[in-house]
Design an enzyme around this catalytic site. Structure first.
Site: not given
Ligand SMILES: O=C(O)CCC(=O)C(=O)O
Ligand SMILES: [Fe+2]
Length: 317
Positions: A212, A214, A274, A284
């Site tokens: 996605h 942001d 990403h 994680r």
């Molecule tokens: O956990 C991650 O590294 C990515 C999180 C992410 O892309 C988000 O919260 O929009």
């Molecule tokens: Fe994100």
């Protein structure tokens, strides 16, 4: 559409069930970040050299859409405390977490990935979204002991808001926009997203968080010591379209350029696709401060080098 009843206890599962089995994980090859794929690391501590910082930021926003910042002023104590409180939240029994469930029409609370409704498979993921005060949900999660959780979240949000404003002003003014046209950036609003990716028995089949961009102006991400974030680099002289791992760098935070910055910059800055992959052995966590203009802000059309940047748009996360 996936719903909260699709939650299960990840820790007890020995195999990835069909509901969570993705076939698209290797749509592109995955690489470690080396050579030209290494993300820029930009220090914000040298405030006397704003011009150089702006140049570095502009280059990073144009060519990568994501970069690390150091010298950000967020103390290691606060980051450790935030990690601790995040672990504490996600270690609660599922029943307890569901007391603070995000309602179907709401933004805040515990639940599936907010992008779940776009996908038929579920993600190896649970999240907690904070928009506005966290107090109500914190009381439901930790009825006898919510003070420290609230205090940490509120302090981190405050620090993030300051840092986001600083980065946004530097980014936008690096395009030649005058300081006086940036007054709206004093009025930012943020959604704070805590992400949890439990260890997974078959990480080649499960998706942590699907690809996605942001929607924000920018997102500031802290990841616990485990890798998992990947960004998409398009085919270029250095290789085919590829997923590049963005490992944690001690003392650095990650900044994602959001879709709004792409629009606001007349597509000079790029929001990058990403995703997060999961790990066989390690749980994680990541914490994303997703920042945009306050919903009341309407961007007055303003012009950069006689090009319209953005008119009358508002942001709702
Ligand atoms: O956990 C991650 O590294 C990515 C999180 C992410 O892309 C988000 O919260 O929009
Ligand atoms: Fe994100």
């Amino acid at each position: 559409m996936p719903s909260l009843s699709d939650h299960f206890e990840f820790e007890t599962v020995r195999e990835v069930p069909e509901s969570h089995a993705w076939t698209s994980l290797d749509d592109h090859p995955s690489y470690e970040a080396t050579g030209h794929d290494k993300l820029p690391i930009i220090s914000l501590s040298n405030s006397s050299d704003n011009d150089n910082t702006k140049l570095l930021l502009r280059h990073a926003c144009q060519h990568f859409g994501v970069f690390y910042v150091t010298g950000h002023g967020i103390s290691t104590n606060l980051l450790s405390e935030l990690e601790l409180q995040t672990r504490r939240l996600f270690s609660l029994p599922t029943d307890q977490k569901l007391k603070a469930a995000r309602p179907p029409d709401g933004l805040s609370g515990y639940g599936l990935a907010r992008i779940s409704s776009f996908f038929s498979k579920l993600m190896w993921y649970e999240g907690f979204t904070i928009s506005g005060s966290v107090l109500h949900h914190a009381r439901q999660l930790f009825p006898d002991d919510y003070f420290r959780f609230c205090e940490t979240i509120e302090e981190y949000k405050k620090e993030m808001q300051k840092l986001a404003e600083k980065i946004i002003r530097l980014m936008i003014s690096s395009l030649g926009v005058k300081e006086e046209e940036l007054n709206w950036s004093k009025d930012l609003s943020g959604v704070f997203q805590l992400n949890s990716y439990p260890a997974c028995p078959d990480p080649d089949k499960a998706m942590g968080l699907a690809a996605h961009t942001d929607s924000s102006l920018l997102t500031i991400l802290h990841q616990s010591g485990t890798s998992g974030l990947q960004v998409l680099r398009r085919e270029d002289g250095h290789g085919p379209t590829r997923w590049v791992t963005v490992p944690p760098v001690a003392g650095a935070l990650i900044v994602h350029v959001g879709d709004l910055s792409h629009i606001l910059s007349n597509a000079r800055f790029h929001s990058v696709l990403h995703r997060a992959i999961v790990n066989r052995y390690r749980h994680r966590y990541s914490m994303a401060y997703i920042c945009g203009p306050s919903p009341e802000v309407k961007f007055l059309s303003y012009v950069l080098k006689s090009q319209l940047l953005l008119s009358n748009a508002t942001w709702i996360s």
